[in-house]
Design a protein around this motif. Structure first.
Motif, PDB file in Angstrom:
ATOM      1  N   ALA A   1       0.826  -1.210   0.000  1.00 18.29           N
ATOM      2  CA  ALA A   1       0.000   0.000   0.000  1.00 18.29           C
ATOM      3  C   ALA A   1       0.861   1.260   0.000  1.00 18.29           C
ATOM      4  N   GLN A   2       1.965   1.235   0.745  1.00 19.64           N
ATOM      5  CA  GLN A   2       2.857   2.394   0.745  1.00 19.64           C
ATOM      6  C   GLN A   2       3.512   2.573  -0.627  1.00 19.64           C
ATOM      7  N   GLY A   3       3.807   1.461  -1.297  1.00 23.63           N
ATOM      8  CA  GLY A   3       4.344   1.562  -2.647  1.00 23.63           C
ATOM      9  C   GLY A   3       3.382   2.263  -3.588  1.00 23.63           C
ATOM     10  N   ALA A   4       2.092   1.919  -3.465  1.00 26.55           N
ATOM     11  CA  ALA A   4       1.081   2.588  -4.291  1.00 26.55           C
ATOM     12  C   ALA A   4       1.040   4.081  -3.982  1.00 26.55           C
ATOM     13  N   GLY A   5       1.189   4.441  -2.708  1.00 30.36           N
ATOM     14  CA  GLY A   5       1.198   5.848  -2.331  1.00 30.36           C
ATOM     15  C   GLY A   5       2.364   6.610  -2.940  1.00 30.36           C
ATOM     16  N   LYS A   6       3.522   5.985  -3.026  1.00 28.44           N
ATOM     17  CA  LYS A   6       4.691   6.638  -3.620  1.00 28.44           C
ATOM     18  C   LYS A   6       4.473   6.924  -5.106  1.00 28.44           C
ATOM     19  N   ILE A   7       3.697   6.063  -5.759  1.00 27.39           N
ATOM     20  CA  ILE A   7       3.425   6.257  -7.185  1.00 27.39           C
ATOM     21  C   ILE A   7       2.328   7.295  -7.388  1.00 27.39           C
ATOM     22  N   PHE A   8       1.238   7.153  -6.645  1.00 30.46           N
ATOM     23  CA  PHE A   8       0.086   8.059  -6.795  1.00 30.46           C
ATOM     24  C   PHE A   8       0.125   9.109  -5.685  1.00 30.46           C
ATOM     25  N   TRP A   9       1.078  10.025  -5.798  1.00 29.64           N
ATOM     26  CA  TRP A   9       1.313  11.000  -4.739  1.00 29.64           C
ATOM     27  C   TRP A   9       0.592  12.323  -4.984  1.00 29.64           C
ATOM     28  N   TRP A  10      -0.073  12.514  -6.120  1.00 27.51           N
ATOM     29  CA  TRP A  10      -0.703  13.790  -6.439  1.00 27.51           C
ATOM     30  C   TRP A  10      -1.839  14.127  -5.464  1.00 27.51           C
ATOM     31  N   ASP A  11      -2.139  15.411  -5.393  1.00 25.64           N
ATOM     32  CA  ASP A  11      -3.147  15.890  -4.447  1.00 25.64           C
ATOM     33  C   ASP A  11      -4.494  15.203  -4.632  1.00 25.64           C
ATOM     34  N   GLN A  12      -4.868  14.915  -5.877  1.00 24.33           N
ATOM     35  CA  GLN A  12      -6.190  14.326  -6.105  1.00 24.33           C
ATOM     36  C   GLN A  12      -6.315  12.915  -5.533  1.00 24.33           C
ATOM     37  N   PHE A  13      -5.194  12.285  -5.232  1.00 26.15           N
ATOM     38  CA  PHE A  13      -5.217  10.950  -4.624  1.00 26.15           C
ATOM     39  C   PHE A  13      -5.015  11.002  -3.111  1.00 26.15           C
ATOM     40  N   GLU A  14      -4.817  12.186  -2.568  1.00 23.86           N
ATOM     41  CA  GLU A  14      -4.462  12.321  -1.159  1.00 23.86           C
ATOM     42  C   GLU A  14      -5.694  12.170  -0.264  1.00 23.86           C
ATOM     43  N   PRO A  15      -5.686  11.201   0.654  1.00 24.49           N
ATOM     44  CA  PRO A  15      -6.828  11.036   1.568  1.00 24.49           C
ATOM     45  C   PRO A  15      -6.989  12.254   2.465  1.00 24.49           C
ATOM     46  N   ARG A  16      -8.229  12.630   2.704  1.00 18.71           N
ATOM     47  CA  ARG A  16      -8.522  13.759   3.590  1.00 18.71           C
ATOM     48  C   ARG A  16      -9.264  13.210   4.805  1.00 18.71           C
ATOM     49  N   LEU A  17      -8.558  13.173   5.927  1.00 18.65           N
ATOM     50  CA  LEU A  17      -9.061  12.510   7.127  1.00 18.65           C
ATOM     51  C   LEU A  17      -9.207  13.459   8.314  1.00 18.65           C
ATOM     52  N   TYR A  18      -8.784  14.692   8.171  1.00 15.90           N
ATOM     53  CA  TYR A  18      -8.687  15.593   9.313  1.00 15.90           C
ATOM     54  C   TYR A  18      -9.451  16.903   9.082  1.00 15.90           C
ATOM     55  N   GLY A  19      -9.443  17.736  10.099  1.00 17.90           N
ATOM     56  CA  GLY A  19     -10.012  19.069   9.981  1.00 17.90           C
ATOM     57  C   GLY A  19     -11.452  19.082   9.510  1.00 17.90           C
ATOM     58  N   ASN A  20     -11.747  19.976   8.556  1.00 16.40           N
ATOM     59  CA  ASN A  20     -13.115  20.106   8.060  1.00 16.40           C
ATOM     60  C   ASN A  20     -13.605  18.833   7.388  1.00 16.40           C
ATOM     61  N   ALA A  21     -12.684  18.033   6.851  1.00 18.00           N
ATOM     62  CA  ALA A  21     -13.079  16.779   6.214  1.00 18.00           C
ATOM     63  C   ALA A  21     -13.634  15.792   7.230  1.00 18.00           C
TER      64      ALA A  21
END
Length: 312
Positions: free
Chosen positions: A282-302
């Motif tokens: 899973a971390q390998g996939a994150g290194k490849i798909f690092w763009w903002d549109q793939f970034e999970p939003r788990l905090y704050g207003n989200a």
């Protein structure tokens, strides 16, 4: 030399109560404890007011209604008076010698920032691989003895000497309020400024992990997000480290190609390293798909309109 303990909290009144009580029980008490309530409804106010009545040290409550992990940490730094700043999250419980160990290690190693180990306490009954992955993701393991570190960890369970570092007025980037990684960005800044990092093996804290953060989807999202970190750090640097981004993407591809098949084999045969291989995939996939549109939003207003706990 005054030491301030900062505890940001978001919709975890029970958790922050345990965190504060663990600081009150330290063998070496801080000069003050600053609790930053990042819940718009100020959900921790009543708890902190009650604890203030019996606190052996000044217990400062600050309400930061604009949700976001960077906002909360910046508000805590702004209110804290100490030169030594210790961060503890609202899902962490410090052992009695925690603060003493952090301070002793900073002095003995002559470092600017100290990190301590975290031991995950996972609640509820879980299948073997799911429990192993949760414990892996929510624990922090380092050297068995105090030592200098080449790279920093995260903010929870850390000590910063801001008398020796060029720390800005609001050093945590608000652009990362919803995605997290604000502490990684902060420590990257300090590393570029020449900060020296250390590890305090005796500064143990427990990270309490509720059922809402051990679901498979959440665990895989967390792994993926961790993997994005190195690629994003290179992409966000100024100037952009294009070769660094390419390098991390290639590493990510290699991780997926190696650990993906191993995960399948491990799952079928019940091998003990299955959780580690799944995490690396899973971390390998994150290194490849690092763009903002793939970034999970788990905090704050989200996180405002979701029932899940806010994972500080």
């Amino acid at each position: 030399m005054l030491t301030s303990v900062i505890i940001p909290t978001f919709r975890r009144p029970e958790g922050v109560e345990l965190a504060v009580k663990s600081v009150m029980a330290q063998t070496r008490l801080p000069g003050e404890v600053v609790v930053v309530d990042n819940c718009p409804q100020a959900s921790a106010q009543t708890v902190i007011a009650r604890l203030t009545e019996t606190s052996p040290v000044p217990l400062i409550y600050h309400h930061e209604p604009e949700a976001g992990v960077a906002n909360a940490r910046n508000a805590g730094l702004a209110r804290a008076r100490g030169r030594m700043i210790a961060f503890l999250d609202d899902d962490e419980i410090a052992r009695p010698h925690w603060l003493s160990a952090l301070l002793d290690t900073r002095e003995s190693l002559d470092v600017d920032v100290v990190f301590g180990p975290l031991s995950a306490v996972v609640q509820g009954e879980l299948p073997r691989h799911q429990r192993a992955l949760a414990e892996r993701l929510y624990s922090r393991i380092g050297p068995q003895r105090d030592a200098r570190l080449d790279k920093p960890f995260g903010c929870g369970n850390s000590l910063i000497d801001r008398g020796t570092l060029p720390i800005a007025k609001a050093p945590f980037n608000p652009a990362l309020n919803e995605t997290g990684g604000e502490d990684d960005d902060f420590f990257d800044q300090l590393e570029r400024a020449g900060a020296r990092f250390g590890w305090s093996a005796a500064a143990l804290a427990y990270e309490c992990v509720p059922p809402s953060r051990i679901r498979w989807r959440y665990l895989m999202t967390r792994s993926f997000s961790f993997g994005q970190g190195p690629s994003q750090a290179c992409a966000r640097s100024r100037p952009v480290q294009r070769l660094g981004v390419a390098r991390w993407m290639l590493i990510g591809l290699a991780q997926m190609m190696v650990f993906g098949p191993l995960t399948v084999v491990g799952w079928v045969f019940g091998l003990s390293k299955t959780a580690e291989w799944l995490d690396r995939t899973a971390q390998g996939a994150g290194k490849i798909f690092w763009w903002d549109q793939f970034e999970p939003r788990l905090y704050g207003n989200a996180a405002i309109n979701t029932p899940a706990d806010h994972p500080a």
